[in-house]
Design an enzyme around this catalytic site. Structure first.
Site, short mmCIF file in Angstrom:
data_model
loop_
_atom_site.label_atom_id
_atom_site.label_comp_id
_atom_site.label_asym_id
_atom_site.label_seq_id
_atom_site.Cartn_x
_atom_site.Cartn_y
_atom_site.Cartn_z
N GLU A 55 1.63 98.72 -14.19
CA GLU A 55 2.75 97.70 -13.73
C GLU A 55 2.39 96.42 -14.41
O GLU A 55 3.47 95.65 -14.74
CB GLU A 55 2.91 97.78 -12.30
N LYS A 104 -0.29 104.42 0.68
CA LYS A 104 0.10 104.08 -0.49
C LYS A 104 -1.15 103.78 -1.59
O LYS A 104 -2.50 103.43 -1.17
CB LYS A 104 0.77 102.73 -0.55
N HIS A 150 16.23 111.29 -23.36
CA HIS A 150 17.01 110.61 -22.15
C HIS A 150 16.39 110.89 -20.89
O HIS A 150 16.84 110.98 -19.81
CB HIS A 150 18.53 111.25 -22.00
#
Ligand code: ARG
Length: 461
Positions: A291, A284, A157
């Site tokens: 992705e 960044k 989980h």
């Protein structure tokens, strides 16, 4: 009169809009190699059965070789008005060698020809994808070996659950991609069946030898029913479904890489040359590759859906709808091969932040199950042990402590059977190495799995 290969019964020319709408040459030209190989085998068989003379066969083969080198050199001009790869090649052959070229299509139709081309193409792609899968598996094995002994939290989980070895986690992916290879090998068996010679739908009265064509093209067997053969794309659906599972596996891996490379986890560093920056936020460094792989999964799943939907209402044998199969198949092949290739490269450029991983095992009561098991070994029924440990955890949460930080007296409040030997059980290494059941995360088991994987991958003999 139409100058098309099928133009005999037509008085007028085809509308330009119809030519544009029905053409597939802009994508099926990709099958040229297979179409030519199929024609070579077909002509060879026709000659062996007296349907072509040796001279005609020679002219055909010479013509096909010339066409192939022109296509490869980029100097062949594909014509949209000739619809597809089959007619572009055949028409060009007839223009080059005349009468002999016009005999090639005896005992064959485009319906079995396109089935052959697609089977030949997919057979090669099965081998190509298997090769790429092996490279990914090898990358996992190499990582698993170099980080052997490294602990990390195992999650359920996405909550810290029990400590595991990083190598155990990595070898889980080795298993997944191994199943993908097995599935491709199985799918290849049903691709590797020779369809040519069933002609349009019913077979042919001309004296042909289909097994001879199969032998020439390396197919072990030929298809059994002419009507099934021209309308069968099960093999393409199976293939794209194999692609879908591969891409789903890559997507799950990508999801973990995105998570693990976030500041919140910081478990892994992806090499600079595999990341990109932001056009506005100077700080960044984004994990674009995983992705994109995750995102591209939608395309492959989409191709599978498109193929299934394409087939669902088709009556038997060839229907032009089937021409819609190829773009889906090609896109699935391109997406999955590019994703596999870049994943292998990415894995070879990963660095795990071992300290962060180890530190993450120290909080979150990862050895709570070990304490329960310890009580079971001291004859406490498991359900009771579960309750005892639950109360100890609640006590720890209140005090801001971990189980291993409790004193023996504090622990004994919850059960008098607890002794000093409990601290070994509460240690991360102790916990990992206690999980010696087959397939478990104990170092001994992981080493065995790793040895076997290295043997299978030919890394170690
Ligand atoms: N371009 C067609 C396809 O991809 C080839 C077969 C066409 N057959 C026909 N009878 N129109 O399916």
């Amino acid at each position: 009169m139409s100058d098309k290969l099928w133009g005999g019964r037509f008085a007028g020319a085809t509308a330009a809009s119809v030519e544009a709408f029905t053409a597939s040459i802009h994508y099926d030209s990709r099958l040229y190699k297979y179409d030519i190989a199929g024609s070579w085998a077909h002509a060879t068989m026709l000659a062996a059965n007296g349907l072509l003379t040796d001279d005609e066969l020679e002219a055909i083969v010479t013509g096909l070789v010339a066409i192939e080198s022109e296509i490869e050199a980029g100097s062949f001009s594909f014509r949209q008005d000739l619809e597809d790869i089959h007619m572009n090649i055949e028409k060009s052959l007839v223009e080059r060698i005349g009468a002999a070229g016009a005999r090639l299509h005896s005992a064959r139709s485009r319906n079995d020809q396109v089935a052959l081309d697609l089977r030949l193409y997919l057979r090669d792609e099965c081998d190509h994808l298997t090769h790429l899968l092996t490279a990914v598996q090898k990358a996992f094995v190499v990582l698993a070996r170099s980080y052997l002994g490294q602990v990390m939290p195992g999650y359920t989980h996405l909550q810290r659950a029990q400590p595991v070895l990083l190598s155990h986690h990595l070898l889980a992916y080795y298993e997944m991609f191994g199943r993908d290879s097995e599935r491709l090998a199985d799918c290849r068996k049903r691709i590797n069946i020779m369809p040519l010679g069933v002609a349009a739908l019913a077979g042919t009265g001309l004296p042909i030898d289909r097994q001879h064509v199969a032998d020439l093209l390396g197919f072990p067997v030929i298809t059994a029913n002419s009507m099934d053969t021209t309308g069968d794309r099960d093999f393409a659906i199976e293939f794209v479904s194999c692609c879908t599972l591969i891409q789903i596996h890559l997507s799950r891996l990508s999801e973990e890489l995105v998570l693990w490379s976030s500041q919140e986890f910081s478990f892994v560093t992806i090499a600079d040359r595999f990341c990109t920056g932001s056009s506005i936020m100077p700080q960044k460094k984004n994990p674009d590759i995983p992705e994109l792989i995750r995102g591209k999964t939608g395309r492959v799943v989409g191709s599978l859906m498109a193929l299934c939907t394409l087939m669902k209402g088709l009556p038997l044998t060839y229907n032009r709808d089937l021409q819609e199969d190829k773009e889906q198949v090609f896109d699935a092949v391109d997406t999955v091969s590019a994703s596999l290739a870049i994943t292998a490269e990415l894995l070879a450029n990963l660095q795990f932040n071992t300290e962060r991983m180890e530190k993450a095992t120290r909080t979150g009561f990862l050895t709570a199950t070990d304490l329960a098991d310890y009580l079971v070994l001291k004859n406490v029924p498991f359900r009771e042990a579960h309750g005892i440990v639950g109360r100890a955890v609640a006590f720890c949460i209140e005090k801001g402590l971990e189980l291993v930080e409790l004193t023996i007296e504090e622990l004994r409040q919850f059960s008098s059977v607890i002794d000093k030997d409990v601290f070994e059980v509460l240690s991360i290494q102790g916990s990992v190495n206690s999980r010696i059941s087959a397939g478990g995360t104990a170092q001994q088991r992981v080493e065995e799995a790793l040895d076997l994987a290295e043997l299978n991958m030919g890394i170690k003999s």
